[in-house]
Design a protein around this motif. Structure first.
Motif, PDB file in Angstrom:
ATOM      1  N   GLU A   1     115.635  30.070   6.527  1.00 27.97           N
ATOM      2  CA  GLU A   1     114.710  29.757   5.465  1.00 27.97           C
ATOM      3  C   GLU A   1     115.001  28.225   5.125  1.00 27.97           C
ATOM      4  OE1 GLU A   1     115.012  32.869   2.705  1.00 27.97           O
ATOM      5  OE2 GLU A   1     113.613  34.234   3.791  1.00 27.97           O
ATOM      6  N   SER A   2     116.241  27.985   5.009  1.00 29.82           N
ATOM      7  CA  SER A   2     116.664  26.745   4.522  1.00 29.82           C
ATOM      8  C   SER A   2     116.048  25.584   5.353  1.00 29.82           C
ATOM      9  CB  SER A   2     118.086  26.532   4.440  1.00 29.82           C
ATOM     10  OG  SER A   2     118.795  26.344   5.572  1.00 29.82           O
ATOM     11  N   LEU A   3     115.950  25.851   6.827  1.00 33.19           N
ATOM     12  CA  LEU A   3     115.498  24.994   7.659  1.00 33.19           C
ATOM     13  C   LEU A   3     113.829  24.881   7.913  1.00 33.19           C
ATOM     14  CD1 LEU A   3     117.974  25.611  10.656  1.00 33.19           C
ATOM     15  CD2 LEU A   3     117.876  23.529   9.061  1.00 33.19           C
TER      16      LEU A   3
ATOM     17  N   VAL B   1     107.898  28.089  17.720  1.00 36.05           N
ATOM     18  CA  VAL B   1     109.175  28.412  18.249  1.00 36.05           C
ATOM     19  C   VAL B   1     109.590  29.560  17.768  1.00 36.05           C
ATOM     20  CG1 VAL B   1     111.482  27.729  18.856  1.00 36.05           C
ATOM     21  CG2 VAL B   1     109.510  26.219  18.697  1.00 36.05           C
ATOM     22  N   VAL B   2     109.985  30.898  18.471  1.00 36.97           N
ATOM     23  CA  VAL B   2     110.631  32.021  17.963  1.00 36.97           C
ATOM     24  C   VAL B   2     112.107  32.138  18.522  1.00 36.97           C
ATOM     25  CG1 VAL B   2     110.643  34.702  18.032  1.00 36.97           C
ATOM     26  CG2 VAL B   2     108.306  33.361  18.075  1.00 36.97           C
ATOM     27  N   VAL B   3     112.964  32.383  17.644  1.00 38.27           N
ATOM     28  CA  VAL B   3     114.385  32.561  17.892  1.00 38.27           C
ATOM     29  C   VAL B   3     114.921  33.915  17.793  1.00 38.27           C
ATOM     30  CG1 VAL B   3     115.158  31.595  15.799  1.00 38.27           C
ATOM     31  CG2 VAL B   3     116.899  31.836  17.552  1.00 38.27           C
TER      32      VAL B   3
ATOM     33  N   ALA C   1     105.166  21.855  14.109  1.00 33.38           N
ATOM     34  CA  ALA C   1     105.666  23.120  14.824  1.00 33.38           C
ATOM     35  C   ALA C   1     106.118  24.097  13.861  1.00 33.38           C
ATOM     36  CB  ALA C   1     106.587  22.990  16.018  1.00 33.38           C
ATOM     37  N   ASP C   2     106.225  25.562  14.034  1.00 37.11           N
ATOM     38  CA  ASP C   2     106.605  26.485  13.350  1.00 37.11           C
ATOM     39  C   ASP C   2     107.878  27.157  13.839  1.00 37.11           C
ATOM     40  OD1 ASP C   2     104.479  26.309  11.296  1.00 37.11           O
ATOM     41  OD2 ASP C   2     103.128  27.789  12.769  1.00 37.11           O
ATOM     42  N   LEU C   3     108.961  27.476  12.907  1.00 34.14           N
ATOM     43  CA  LEU C   3     110.082  28.073  13.296  1.00 34.14           C
ATOM     44  C   LEU C   3     109.945  29.426  12.602  1.00 34.14           C
ATOM     45  CD1 LEU C   3     112.939  28.254  14.432  1.00 34.14           C
ATOM     46  CD2 LEU C   3     113.697  27.141  12.604  1.00 34.14           C
TER      47      LEU C   3
ATOM     48  N   GLY D   1     124.507  33.378  16.308  1.00 36.60           N
ATOM     49  CA  GLY D   1     123.161  33.384  15.704  1.00 36.60           C
ATOM     50  C   GLY D   1     122.712  31.848  14.964  1.00 36.60           C
ATOM     51  N   ASP D   2     123.914  31.271  14.410  1.00 34.67           N
ATOM     52  CA  ASP D   2     123.557  29.774  13.930  1.00 34.67           C
ATOM     53  C   ASP D   2     123.643  28.866  14.740  1.00 34.67           C
ATOM     54  OD1 ASP D   2     124.291  31.479  11.529  1.00 34.67           O
ATOM     55  OD2 ASP D   2     126.488  30.203  11.248  1.00 34.67           O
ATOM     56  N   THR D   3     124.053  28.914  16.077  1.00 30.57           N
ATOM     57  CA  THR D   3     123.622  28.010  17.068  1.00 30.57           C
ATOM     58  C   THR D   3     122.330  28.057  17.673  1.00 30.57           C
ATOM     59  OG1 THR D   3     126.330  28.130  17.707  1.00 30.57           O
ATOM     60  CG2 THR D   3     124.584  27.184  19.179  1.00 30.57           C
ATOM     61  N   LEU D   4     121.928  29.218  17.774  1.00 30.40           N
ATOM     62  CA  LEU D   4     120.630  29.483  18.181  1.00 30.40           C
ATOM     63  C   LEU D   4     119.596  28.798  17.210  1.00 30.40           C
ATOM     64  CD1 LEU D   4     120.850  33.246  19.632  1.00 30.40           C
ATOM     65  CD2 LEU D   4     121.171  30.916  20.805  1.00 30.40           C
ATOM     66  N   ILE D   5     119.717  29.261  16.051  1.00 37.75           N
ATOM     67  CA  ILE D   5     118.906  28.801  14.917  1.00 37.75           C
ATOM     68  C   ILE D   5     118.965  27.265  14.811  1.00 37.75           C
ATOM     69  CG2 ILE D   5     118.391  28.645  12.419  1.00 37.75           C
ATOM     70  CD1 ILE D   5     119.885  31.509  12.218  1.00 37.75           C
ATOM     71  N   ARG D   6     119.872  26.467  14.813  1.00 40.82           N
ATOM     72  CA  ARG D   6     119.950  25.141  14.780  1.00 40.82           C
ATOM     73  C   ARG D   6     119.255  24.756  16.197  1.00 40.82           C
ATOM     74  NH1 ARG D   6     125.082  26.221  12.210  1.00 40.82           N
ATOM     75  NH2 ARG D   6     124.842  25.664  10.092  1.00 40.82           N
ATOM     76  N   ARG D   7     119.473  25.005  17.380  1.00 44.69           N
ATOM     77  CA  ARG D   7     118.904  24.908  18.619  1.00 44.69           C
ATOM     78  C   ARG D   7     117.435  24.743  18.520  1.00 44.69           C
ATOM     79  NH1 ARG D   7     120.882  23.790  23.658  1.00 44.69           N
ATOM     80  NH2 ARG D   7     122.613  23.049  22.588  1.00 44.69           N
ATOM     81  N   ALA D   8     117.012  26.251  18.057  1.00 36.07           N
ATOM     82  CA  ALA D   8     115.584  26.462  17.952  1.00 36.07           C
ATOM     83  C   ALA D   8     114.779  25.383  16.898  1.00 36.07           C
ATOM     84  CB  ALA D   8     115.390  27.645  17.283  1.00 36.07           C
ATOM     85  N   ALA D   9     115.533  24.979  15.878  1.00 31.94           N
ATOM     86  CA  ALA D   9     114.942  24.015  14.843  1.00 31.94           C
ATOM     87  C   ALA D   9     114.851  22.713  15.497  1.00 31.94           C
ATOM     88  CB  ALA D   9     115.946  24.058  13.612  1.00 31.94           C
TER      89      ALA D   9
END
Length: 883
Positions: free
Chosen positions: A290-292, A234-236, A261-263, A244-252
């Protein structure tokens, strides 16, 4: 000579059939007519495994002697001299006997491979360095024999030998793995279903990661850009904006739905300037990614949708997460936007458009830079078609408007063309506009003649003004483009600097970042071989260069083969394959090259420092030892010599009491000297890492009395309280006695004559704590660790007795036996030394050491001895070693 090929059978636990599979492959190769020999195979008494050795040529092993015992190891020279096609060499992670040419068997195998011989070997997942700590947490067994992951990853073929936990336990119960007397203990401990299931998962995941790397190399080598959905990635896409924070958490969360799966997060820096790029926001979002458990990447691209999709296809991504546009409705009418364009070109990649609170709130206008192709096309269309259309619209008003007004309106149109399309469409519009003004609006009309000179002057000024304005607009566009490129370069250099500050200066990471940034297929750092001479044509000779580090597809073997060649110094060159960068990218490439050289030098300096550290420590130890023993060795020698000389003197008649006293003095001095020399020898062995250990179950009620007996007459009472319920500990009996002698001696030395020394023992979980308690002055808390340094005598009133090795040696011996030694203040004053040793029992931790060899098994049991309750030693003369 070409290097041999390495094939490894990897298993989750002993007994899954790695050696069996290796021998089976060897026999099949022999049947195919290949020359196969057995370099070394451990059957561990397994009948079916031993049967496969029949008919295979076995190279005799080499016999080594260590501490009086004989051991056999792989004879590397004999295998190389035999020169077979394939050599079967078991147990890749095996540690060789001290005195061997190489410390590890995998290093022996490297020599065999270098000789052009193919090797088939075996290894268990618990021996891989990267999962060593995880295996210890799962099983409770520390793995002392490890092999670097890179050694296994470099293998030409890694094959997983898999077996379900239930099947492996059945094999164990049937006696196919260990001898019958060891089966029950093994089933109850190391070979529990939970342990085997966890080890099996580790092995499967590790092999999957290795296969993933091999797939990436294959795709890069063969130029495959299409997505192969072998694994969810999954690429965000990030811009640094508040969404950006919303997109990162949704992608995670999307990545979490597919196990394994890789983020990946990617930020595209546009060559024409990225609108709304917030460096602080990107830094914060990178930390969140990186924390996720994800990774952060940065690429450069003029076309953001194309750059995003190129990156996604390059990492074989299956899903791409984008944020809904923050642009206004009017802006979306003029341009479809990144999201719509990306969806249109995504092909097999799933694109997720995520809504967020920032939708339609607008964004900061983009900095206008170099004119894109679309705008230039619109400018030409406006110049070619717009001028005639404007002229047709103005003709009905030519009787109403004066010529100056008409010229100003045409000038306004030319300025608009220059703003849209740049200088050349504006020049064409200016020239065409002047002709149209002359033909349709300047008397006499419909003729290319000008009757009034003022009209001629007005048209000339019109052309000059139009061309000047167009040139200024174009110059501003060029300056904006240069500023945007400088901004992009600054962002890249900032990311590179952050790469260094975060300690990510390892060469593979740096080269991978460069490859991603410029969209290259491979990046290689080459070094000129020092043994080769300097020739004019050496840049095209692969034999003159060696690959220091590489990232991506097949590495370049010489600078002449590369598409990009950045010379760092006379020995180092950074090469790359892929698209040719712009001339403006050269500065950033040179920055990457310089940083790669710095990273290489740092790695080599660290390696040299690591090699020099043991020498420096040994030199420091030697210097301190010589300074410390200059007096301490001479003192007991002088006392003993004086006593012996007095006894041998013929001119003095000694009474029986005097002779006994002189003999006692000589014995005491020689005893001190013996202990001093023993401590020095043991400390030197500890420093060299060659101290021999014979670990076995030991009963404390046997060792403690012997330690007190060794002290002779300590001078103060010593009282022990060892309960018969205290279990046996794992230790070397002689070394444990030495540790206790040193601890009790230290306590006696610093205790008042009227205070007793107390020795106690208690069990805590899987360990037993032995406490030596004194009532002396104690040690300050800040000196608790310094007291264990060699040649320290903290608080001693007498600095001429002992070299200060007692506690340092005691801690070293305790740690060598798997225990610890720490000081603690005695309540009411004094010092308590706490010796912790593991319990000797079969459950958990000592049934199996994680390898295939059967040794060091510990089972419950007690030596036949009575309980040790209390020993009181009467005060008497004597002296003991110092701290």
């Amino acid at each position: 000579m070409p290097r041999g090929r390495l094939r490894i059978y990897l298993g989750a636990a002993p007994g899954v059939g790695k050696t069996f599979a290796m021998l089976g492959e060897g026999r099949r190769a022999l049947e195919r007519g290949q020359d196969v020999v057995v370099g070394l195979v451990e059957t561990h008494g397994r009948v079916h495994t031993a049967e496969l050795l029949d008919g295979l040529e076995v190279v005799p092993r080499k016999t080594l002697t260590h501490r009086g015992a004989s051991f056999t190891e792989l004879d590397v020279d004999a295998v190389i001299a035999r020169a077979p096609k394939i050599a079967l060499i078991d147990e890749l992670a095996h540690t060789n006997v001290p005195g061997s040419r190489n410390a590890k068997r995998w290093q022996d195998i490297e020599e065999v491979l270098a000789a052009g011989i193919d090797v088939i070997s075996t290894v268990n997942v618990q021996h891989l360095e990267s999962v060593n700590d995880v295996v210890e947490q799962i099983t409770g067994v520390p793995q002392r024999e490890t092999v670097p992951d890179e050694v296994v990853r470099r293998a030409d073929q890694v094959e997983l030998v898999d077996m379900s936990p239930q099947a492996l336990r059945r094999r164990l119960a049937h006696g196919n793995v260990y001898a019958p007397e060891k089966v029950d203990a093994a089933l109850a401990n190391y070979f529990r279903v939970g342990n085997l299931t966890a080890l099996r998962e580790l092995a499967l995941l590790w092999v999957a990661g290795t296969v993933d790397e091999q797939l990436d190399r294959y795709r890069a080598d063969h130029g495959i850009a299409a997505t192969w959905e072998t694994r969810e990635r999954v690429v965000v896409a990030l811009t640094g904006g508040p969404e950006g924070d919303t997109l990162i958490r949704r992608a995670a969360r999307i990545a979490a739905r597919a196990k394994g799966a890789d983020l990946l997060a990617v930020h595209v820096t546009r060559a024409d300037g990225l609108a709304g790029a917030d460096a602080a926001g990107l830094s914060r979002q990178r930390t969140l990614v990186e924390s996720l458990g994800g990774t952060y990447h940065q690429v450069v691209g003029d076309d953001i949708p194309a750059a995003l999709l190129d990156f996604a296809r390059g990492v074989n991504a299956t899903q791409l997460v984008l944020g809904a546009s923050r642009r206004g409705r009017f802006a979306q009418i003029l341009s479809r936007g990144v999201g719509v364009e990306t969806i249109a070109r995504s092909g097999s990649i799933d694109v997720h458009m995520i809504t967020h609170e920032e939708v339609r709130k607008g964004r900061r206008p983009a900095a206008r830079a170099a004119l894109p192709r679309t705008r230039r096309r619109i400018g030409w269309a406006a110049a070619v078609a717009g001028m005639p259309a404007f002229t047709a619209a103005m003709i009905p008003f030519r009787d109403v408007l004066a010529l100056p007004s008409e010229i100003l309106l045409f000038l306004l149109l030319v300025v608009g063309v220059s703003l849209i399309g740049g200088i050349w469409p504006a020049i064409i519009a200016a020239v065409g506009g002047s002709l149209l003004l002359n033909y349709y609006f300047t008397p006499p009309t419909h003729q290319f003649t000008i009757a009034d000179p003022e009209n001629f002057l007005a048209l000339v000024v019109f052309v000059l003004v139009a061309v000047t304005v167009s040139a200024i607009v174009d110059l501003a566009a060029r300056r904006t483009r240069e500023a945007a490129r400088a901004t992009a370069d600054a962002e890249l250099l900032s990311a590179l600097a952050g790469h260094v500050l975060r300690g990510e200066a390892a060469l593979p990471s740096l080269l991978a970042r460069m490859r991603e940034t410029f969209g290259l297929t491979s990046v290689t750092l080459l070094e000129h071989r020092p043994e080769s001479g300097r020739r004019p044509d050496s840049r095209g000779d692969p034999d003159e260069w060696r690959v220091v580090a590489a990232s991506g597809g097949a590495p370049c073997t010489s600078p002449a083969d590369a598409d990009i060649d950045v010379s760092i110094d006379e020995n180092l060159t950074l090469t790359a394959m892929g698209r040719l960068p712009d001339a403006s990218d050269r500065r950033v490439l040179e920055a990457f090259a310089a940083e790669a050289a710095v990273a290489l030098r740092q790695e080599r300096l660290r390696a040299e420092a690591e090699r020099a550290r043991p020498l420096a420590e040994a030199d420091k130890m030697r210097t301190a030892l010589l300074a410390a023993v200059s007096h301490d060795l001479r003192t007991p020698l002088a006392s003993a010599k004086a006593a012996v000389d007095s006894l041998r003197a013929t001119d003095v008649e000694w009474s029986a009491h005097d002779r006994a006293e002189l003999l006692a003095t000589a014995e005491e001095s020689l005893t001190r000297l013996d202990r001093l020399v023993a401590n020095l020898l043991d400390m030197s062995r500890l420093q060299a890492g060659v101290l021999g250990l014979t670990l076995q179950p030991v009963a404390l009620e046997e060792i403690v009395p012997r330690a007190i007996d060794d002290l002779g007459s300590p001078g103060v009472p010593v009282e022990g309280d060892i309960s018969p319920e205290i279990p046996e500990v794992v230790a070397d009996p002689a070394l444990l006695e030495r540790v206790l002698v040193n601890l009790i001696s230290n306590a006696v030395r610093h205790s008042p004559g009227d205070q007793k020394i107390l020795i106690t023992a208690s069990r805590h979980g899987e360990y037993v704590e032995v406490r030596v308690i004194d009532r002396g002055p104690g040690i300050p808390a800040e000196a608790h660790e310094r007291v264990f340094l060699p040649f320290q005598r903290l608080g001693d009133r007498d600095n001429h007795t002992g070299v200060g090795l007692g506690l340092a040696l005691s801690r070293g011996l305790a740690e060598a036996m798997g225990g610890t030694l720490i000081p603690e203040e005695t309540p009411g004053g004094g010092l308590t030394m706490i010796l912790t040793l593991p319990i000797a029992r079969a459950p958990r931790g000592r049934v199996h050491d994680g390898g295939d060899r059967d040794g060091d098994r510990y089972a419950p049991g007690r030596h036949a001895s009575g309980p040790f309750r209390s020993i009181n030693c009467d005060p008497g003369p004597g002296s003991v070693p110092a701290r």
